[in-house]
Design a protein around this motif. Structure first.
Motif, PDB file in Angstrom:
ATOM      1  N   ASP A  23       0.682  -1.266   0.063  1.00 31.76           N
ATOM      2  CA  ASP A  23      -0.019   0.088   0.082  1.00 31.76           C
ATOM      3  C   ASP A  23       0.864   1.131   0.132  1.00 31.76           C
ATOM      4  N   LEU A  24       0.216   2.227  -0.496  1.00 29.66           N
ATOM      5  CA  LEU A  24       0.793   3.630  -0.617  1.00 29.66           C
ATOM      6  C   LEU A  24      -0.159   4.648   0.076  1.00 29.66           C
ATOM      7  N   VAL A  25       0.468   5.324   0.997  1.00 29.43           N
ATOM      8  CA  VAL A  25      -0.362   6.175   1.733  1.00 29.43           C
ATOM      9  C   VAL A  25       0.253   7.663   1.434  1.00 29.43           C
ATOM     10  N   VAL A  26      -0.557   8.548   0.771  1.00 28.34           N
ATOM     11  CA  VAL A  26      -0.099   9.945   0.148  1.00 28.34           C
ATOM     12  C   VAL A  26      -1.101  10.950   0.716  1.00 28.34           C
ATOM     13  N   ILE A  27      -0.501  12.142   0.555  1.00 24.47           N
ATOM     14  CA  ILE A  27      -1.782  13.431   0.494  1.00 24.47           C
ATOM     15  C   ILE A  27      -1.404  13.644  -0.933  1.00 24.47           C
ATOM     16  N   GLY A  28      -2.640  13.804  -1.533  1.00 24.81           N
ATOM     17  CA  GLY A  28      -2.666  14.156  -2.980  1.00 24.81           C
ATOM     18  C   GLY A  28      -4.004  14.911  -3.431  1.00 24.81           C
ATOM     19  N   ARG A  29      -4.037  15.357  -4.633  1.00 18.61           N
ATOM     20  CA  ARG A  29      -5.018  16.153  -5.179  1.00 18.61           C
ATOM     21  C   ARG A  29      -5.566  15.146  -6.517  1.00 18.61           C
ATOM     22  N   ARG A  58       2.784  14.603  -1.027  1.00 15.92           N
ATOM     23  CA  ARG A  58       3.612  14.008   0.009  1.00 15.92           C
ATOM     24  C   ARG A  58       3.259  12.549   0.030  1.00 15.92           C
ATOM     25  N   VAL A  59       4.538  11.864   0.190  1.00 19.22           N
ATOM     26  CA  VAL A  59       4.371  10.291   0.449  1.00 19.22           C
ATOM     27  C   VAL A  59       4.409  10.389   2.045  1.00 19.22           C
ATOM     28  N   LEU A  60       3.398   9.535   2.642  1.00 12.95           N
ATOM     29  CA  LEU A  60       3.457   8.984   4.104  1.00 12.95           C
ATOM     30  C   LEU A  60       4.057   7.669   4.330  1.00 12.95           C
ATOM     31  N   TYR A  87      -4.929   9.778   1.378  1.00 15.16           N
ATOM     32  CA  TYR A  87      -5.474   8.510   0.629  1.00 15.16           C
ATOM     33  C   TYR A  87      -4.569   7.319   0.813  1.00 15.16           C
ATOM     34  N   ARG A  88      -5.226   6.159   0.836  1.00 18.57           N
ATOM     35  CA  ARG A  88      -4.623   4.845   1.114  1.00 18.57           C
ATOM     36  C   ARG A  88      -4.503   4.175  -0.098  1.00 18.57           C
TER      37      ARG A  88
END
Length: 111
Positions: A23-29, A58-60, A87-88
């Motif tokens: 999984d990839l957890v990010v802040i995105g638009r 940003r990648v969390l 988003y996950r």
């Protein structure tokens, strides 16, 4: 004595390396692109697969292949565009990322 007991108990536990996640957890638009209706006579709202472009700010957790990726999600309407949200995402076999939903919501369950 209590602290010594806690220390000894912690030292006796085997060290477990964190399990790698796909999984990839990010802040995105999002920028919504396409809506593909799913034909289901029992679905009153009319869900569909939505394709969108995500700009990652940003990648969390995880490693993003690029700052802009293509994603898909299941919904009855488009998600808001241009608003930075957390988003996950889970990568599908074809390389497209899917938005994971929280328990109890409709969509791709990644747990």
């Amino acid at each position: 004595m209590f602290l010594l007991s806690v220390f000894l108990l912690a030292a006796a536990q085997p060290n477990k390396a964190p399990q790698p996640t796909r999984d990839l957890v990010v802040i995105g638009r999002l920028k919504n692109l396409d809506y593909e209706l799913i034909s289901d006579p029992d679905d009153l709202l009319g869900h569909g697969w939505i394709t969108a472009e995500m700009s990652i700010e940003r990648v969390l957790r995880g490693k993003a292949p690029s700052r802009v990726i293509q994603i898909r999600y299941l919904a009855h309407t488009f998600r808001g565009e241009g608003v930075p949200l957390r988003y996950r995402l889970r990568r599908d076999e074809d390389g497209t990322y899917m938005i994971c939903v929280k328990p109890g919501e409709t969509g791709v369950r990644c747990r």
